[in-house]
Every structure is written in structure tokens, then in C-alpha cells.
Enzyme design. Sequence first.
Site, short mmCIF file in Angstrom:
data_model
loop_
_atom_site.label_atom_id
_atom_site.label_comp_id
_atom_site.label_asym_id
_atom_site.label_seq_id
_atom_site.Cartn_x
_atom_site.Cartn_y
_atom_site.Cartn_z
N ASP A 216 -6.54 5.44 1.99
CA ASP A 216 -6.69 4.13 1.57
C ASP A 216 -8.04 3.61 1.75
O ASP A 216 -8.58 3.79 2.81
CB ASP A 216 -5.75 3.28 2.32
N HIS B 289 0.72 -1.24 -0.09
CA HIS B 289 -0.01 0.02 0.09
C HIS B 289 0.87 1.27 -0.11
O HIS B 289 0.58 2.34 -0.88
CB HIS B 289 -0.82 0.16 1.28
#
Length: 478
Positions: free
Chosen positions: A119, A21
Site C-alpha cells: 500500500d 484498502h
Amino acid sequence: MEDRKQSPPHVLIFPFPIQGHVNSMLKLAELLVLAGLKVTFINSDHNHDRLVRFTDVVARFAKYPSFQFRTVPDGLPDDHPRAGDMVTEIFDGLIVKTKPALRDLLVVIRPPVDCIIGDGILGFVLDVGQELKIPVIQFRTISSCCFWVYYVIPDLIEAGVIPISGNEDMDRLVKVVPGMESFLRIRDLPSFCQTKNIEDSSLQNVAMATRKSSRAHALIFNTFEDLEGPILSHIRTECPKIYTIGPLHAQLKTRLPEDQKNKASSESSNSLWAVDRSCISWLDQQEKQSVIYVSFGSITVMTREQLIEIWYGLVNSKRRFLWIVRPDSVVGHGGEDIPQELIEGTKERGYLVDWAPQEEVLAHWAIGGFLTHSGWNSTLESLVAGVPMICWPYFADQQVNSRYVGEVWKLGLDMKDVCDRNVVERMVNDIMEEKREEFVKSAREMAKLAKESVSVGGSSYCNLDRLIEDIRLMSLNM
């Protein structure tokens, strides 16, 4: 107020604090500062310490005066492994420690933040943004196809597909995911969905966070229309505003100034691990497309028995192999009791390192195949390099990705739920020789489409321009 409108928009980017990520969202951050936006990138204290220790990230971003790092706690002790099944414990720490820290930062940071790119697995970022009246765009670092399975988890539960029963036929088709009725099996569901407990916290977290996506200002996917167009059309029925801007690593190379492009691929990384570049020198000595590259990413943990089975398969294939074995990747294994024939076979044809510069490895002329965990970054990097894959998924979206690689995109073989030396040996030889021609043909065609998408005028290139322009317009309306 007039000065405020004339200043560049200020974007805050906040990834879930694990390698894959952080990597992809740092690439997006660099693309935005290249376009003249001001970016604040939020790292966990733990990850930022590792980035600074193992990469040139501070020096690399120092050339962008409109970029800054800020850090927040992730709520876990520093010695927590943050790998294997324990990675899900990060969620609890983020809710307790990180959510209030993020809110406090957003209140005091100057200039004020015009837009948050959060995110998408972290639903609380959307909650904080809405509380403070800051628009939130969600970035999903997983594949679109996995996002869609996550989105329909309530339908999977209603249809009785979840929870999984003890005597489930894992090859039974799942008929309730629109667009996947003809090929998605029970065993291809994301790892979070393969639970016998409907109250499983990971399942519930993923389902709730994903359904929140319809409340976000927009969604960003690290993908391109020619790859996932059919599923994206289904997602747009629920979340109409989507920016497909991937593959991000290829997009960044397109947009970097010429004098930085080679350095970006060969000397820089966003790695939370120390990169061992000796493997590049080893690859330089090998024949063209003669090496199978093996890496299971930053989270996968295997047993000693699985390690030995894969190792035997590689050695018995008689192929040259470069294998990434993280120090924390094998449960209870300290390097002892390795059969002598594996040690000798590795001396002859193999090379083992703790961590490698993966983009550079996959682009190397000596690489002929990739035995991968099917993480989304790895899948895209292999796809852009035109390298066929053998998929051994472990976690989250990887089960869905591997099914698409093998059954839909025809870019390799799916080895999920199997860890047998004979299967490893056979699949390595299939990828490297027996069925190589068909896989290479598909891989090269998809690589061409990927590169076209991030070239000037391509779909991802234009979508990134559209995202940047929309952020500018958003800031004018604040």
C-alpha cells in the site's frame, strides 16, 4: 536454482488495514492468482478475524492453491474503533508492531518473495523491501488526482497554501497543483491538507509516504486512462512507470470464469461488516430508478445533528431511499429521540440497514442516485453502474474526488462542507428528477468507457497483462 526459476513468481500483497484498502487489494490478489502467480496476502489480525466472521473469503480463496493469507498485528487494542479521526492512530501501531513483524515474515517465508505490492500510504513497506533487496510496487488505493495533490504538498507549503489560516477564503482557487489550476479550491484539498498546523502528523505522514513513491519499482492505480489521463500525464513526469488497471471490480468480473461471475457479484464480498441482504429484497419491490442509495462508507463518523439533517432531507424529498447506517457511525447516538415524523417517513419510503452489498445495490435497476462520501471504491462502483452521485466527503482523498465528480466529470453534485436538510432535499430531487437527464447522460458515457477499459484489448486490461508479465520477468532476475 532451476526449479526456482520454473516456479510461479511469489507476490506478497500488504494493504493499509482498513475496509477500502483491503477490498481493492484483495481484488488485485485474486486477479494475480487467476493469472497463475503465487500470492501471500497480509491482513491485520483484527481485520482477518472480521473477514472470516462476515464473509466467505476463506472458502472463496481455497479454490486457489497458490494463494494464502498471513496475519500481522496492527498495534492497536481489539476494541479500538478504527473509524473517524481515530483511524490515523493505525499509523503509529503499524510502525511499532507491524513493520518488524513484516520484516521477520519476509525473511522466513517460503518460497521467498519475488515482489511486494505494498500500500503506497505505508512508506515503511518500501523501506523493508529495499533493505531485503525485494522489489516493491506501490498500490495507491486513492484516485490519481488525489495522489497528485499529495505529491505536491511540499509545493503547497512553499506557496503558503498550507497551513490553512483561520480566516481563509475556502473558495479561493489553488494555483499550484499542475493540471488543477482552474477548478481546485481550498475546500477541495484532501482533509489532511486542511490543517492550521504545519507539523500535523497526518499531513507529514502522507507527504513523506507519497514522495517515496518515486523510489518504488512502479505504481499501480485503480483507475483508467479515459477517466484520469490528464493528471496521470503529470504524475508520469515524477513516477514514469505506472499501471492503470481499474476499475478493479469490473476487471475481476471480466476475468473470472463464467460460472463464478454471478456468484462474485451477488454472494461474495470483502466486507469487514455483516452484510444485510434484506435490502435487495426491498429494492426488488421498488420501481425502476426510484431509489436514492445513501452510504458514507466504513470510516465516516457524523454527529447526531448531521444525522437528523440528512434524514429530514431524505424524508422531505419524498423519494424512496435505502440508507446504510453503521452502528458506530453516529457520535453518542443510541437511536433515541428520533422525531416521529422521520420514523413515519422512513416507514413509508425508506429502508435502513447496518451494511449492504454495495456493488450489487448500485447495479440494481431500482437505484437512481447515490448519496456518497466519495471514497474511491464507491466512486468507481457508482461510475461503472452509471449512477449519478451526490457527494458529501469526509476524509482523505474524498474532498478531491467529490470536486472531480461535480466539476470535471459532471457525474453529480458536490455537497461538501454543507449539512442542511433543505440542501439535501434539493440535491436529491435534482439528481432524481430536475437535472437527472444531464447527469445520467454523463454517467452512462463514463460507464461505457470504464467497461471498455477492462474488456479484452482495453487499456486497463492490457495494463494488467503488462503488470503480470513484468512481475514474471522480475522474478527471473532475482
